[in-house]
Design a protein around this motif. Structure first.
Motif, short mmCIF file in Angstrom:
data_model
loop_
_atom_site.label_atom_id
_atom_site.label_comp_id
_atom_site.label_asym_id
_atom_site.label_seq_id
_atom_site.Cartn_x
_atom_site.Cartn_y
_atom_site.Cartn_z
N ARG A 40 -1.15 -16.57 22.95
CA ARG A 40 -1.68 -17.08 21.67
C ARG A 40 -2.29 -18.47 21.86
N LYS A 41 -1.63 -19.28 22.65
CA LYS A 41 -2.15 -20.64 22.91
C LYS A 41 -3.48 -20.56 23.67
N ASP A 42 -3.54 -19.65 24.64
CA ASP A 42 -4.79 -19.49 25.41
C ASP A 42 -5.94 -19.05 24.51
N LEU A 43 -5.64 -18.15 23.57
CA LEU A 43 -6.69 -17.66 22.68
C LEU A 43 -7.16 -18.70 21.68
N GLN A 44 -6.32 -19.68 21.39
CA GLN A 44 -6.77 -20.78 20.54
C GLN A 44 -7.84 -21.59 21.24
N ILE A 45 -7.74 -21.66 22.57
CA ILE A 45 -8.72 -22.40 23.36
C ILE A 45 -9.93 -21.53 23.68
N ARG A 46 -9.64 -20.23 24.01
CA ARG A 46 -10.71 -19.30 24.39
C ARG A 46 -10.62 -18.05 23.52
N PRO A 47 -11.03 -18.13 22.28
CA PRO A 47 -10.90 -16.98 21.38
C PRO A 47 -11.72 -15.76 21.81
N GLY A 48 -12.70 -15.97 22.67
CA GLY A 48 -13.53 -14.85 23.12
C GLY A 48 -13.00 -14.17 24.38
N THR A 52 -7.35 -11.34 27.66
CA THR A 52 -6.10 -11.93 27.16
C THR A 52 -5.69 -11.31 25.84
N ARG A 53 -6.67 -11.04 24.98
CA ARG A 53 -6.36 -10.44 23.67
C ARG A 53 -5.81 -9.02 23.85
N ILE A 54 -6.33 -8.30 24.82
CA ILE A 54 -5.83 -6.94 25.09
C ILE A 54 -4.39 -7.01 25.59
N ALA A 74 -8.21 -5.49 15.55
CA ALA A 74 -9.25 -5.71 14.55
C ALA A 74 -10.31 -6.68 15.06
N VAL A 75 -9.89 -7.63 15.88
CA VAL A 75 -10.86 -8.56 16.48
C VAL A 75 -11.66 -7.84 17.57
N LEU A 76 -10.98 -7.05 18.38
CA LEU A 76 -11.63 -6.35 19.48
C LEU A 76 -12.64 -5.31 19.01
N GLU A 77 -12.36 -4.66 17.88
CA GLU A 77 -13.24 -3.59 17.43
C GLU A 77 -14.57 -4.11 16.88
N ALA A 81 -18.36 -3.49 23.27
CA ALA A 81 -17.80 -3.41 24.62
C ALA A 81 -16.28 -3.24 24.61
N THR A 82 -15.62 -3.77 23.59
CA THR A 82 -14.15 -3.69 23.53
C THR A 82 -13.65 -2.77 22.41
#
Length: 268
Positions: A40-48, A52-54, A74-77, A81-82
């Motif tokens: 979660r912390k990593d995604l705050q820095i790199r939301p794209g 990591t999201r998977i 919901a973000v991936l869809e 590509a994801t």
């Protein structure tokens, strides 16, 4: 983007093996929580960061937090590509919620996008779910797809044979069982399939060699010993039949058919 799709699968199917009543050790639970927090912390820095999201979504599923996993999907869809990854996550959360219909819907959509680039395990899982619903045409189609994805898979060929068998198409079933054994001579279930095709017509003598091979290929296969024991009893070999039924029950304690047959023989 194929890498992102592949990343989802190992964790996805490892999570799928989790039992609803399985107890997790505190160390495992804590490690998952720590991993989730770090992701979660990593995604705050790199939301794209889709990879990591998977991973995060699958960790949340392992934790039993299905709503949070769906939020990640919901973000991936939103991105083509994801999208398959999102559908797999939706499929797994639906499966864990015991909503098989929704799981099938999401998984088949993902496979429809990836087609012959789909992951073998995902295709087999979906086919198994369809088989459980007795949707034989669609199950067979996916087992056939799985065979083309992994041309060395005895499992997929055997599964296709089982569908043909359930449809009463014995010649096609036999062909698939034989092909499965060509791919893997130690695939005991295919020997059992061949034996059953014969024993249903009372051809116990012809079926026995197949059950022998099944037991030899897998010396702890309770079904192989039960079926061989039944064949031996039918052919008049009472001691060997009793021995096989006893072994079957040693391999599978809860085996009503074997227990009933063994008790009936001993009481004669």
């Amino acid at each position: 983007m194929k890498l992102l799709y592949v990343l989802c699968i190992p964790v996805f199917f490892a999570a799928c093996q989790q039992s609803g009543t399985e107890q997790k050790t505190p160390a495992v639970t804590d490690s998952i929580s720590v991993a989730i927090d770090n992701m979660r912390k990593d995604l705050q820095i790199r939301p794209g960061d889709a990879a990591t999201r998977i991973y995060l979504a699958n960790a949340l599923i392992q934790q039993g937090n299905y709503n949070a996993a769906d939020s990640q999907a919901a973000v991936l869809e939103k991105h083509p590509a994801t999208l398959p990854n999102a559908l797999y996550i939706y499929g797994l959360t639906s499966l864990n919620r015991k909503d098989t219909a929704a799981a099938i819907s999401h998984l088949t959509k993902a496979i429809g996008i990836r087609k012959d680039s789909s992951e073998y395990e995902a295709v087999m899982l979906t086919a198994d779910l369809l088989l459980g619903k007795k949707d034989y045409p669609r199950a067979l189609s996916l087992y056939t797809l799985a065979s083309s994805i992994d041309s060395l898979s005895a499992e997929a060929s055997y599964a296709a044979g089982e569908v043909y068998n359930l449809q009463g198409k014995e010649a096609q079933a036999r062909q698939k069982y034989v092909y499965a054994l060509q791919l893997d001579p130690a695939y005991s279930q295919a020997y059992i399939g061949l034996g059953n095709l014969l024993s249903r017509y009372g051809k116990w003598k012809e079926a026995l060699p197949h059950y022998n091979m099944a037991a030899k290929a897998d010396p702890t296969n309770a079904d192989a010993f039960y079926l061989r024991g039944r064949a031996l009893l039918t052919l008049g070999n009472r001691p060997a039949g009793i021995d096989d039924l006893t072994k079957a029950l040693s391999f599978r304690k809860n085996f009503p058919e074997a227990r009933q047959l063994l008790d009936s023989v001993k009481n004669q």
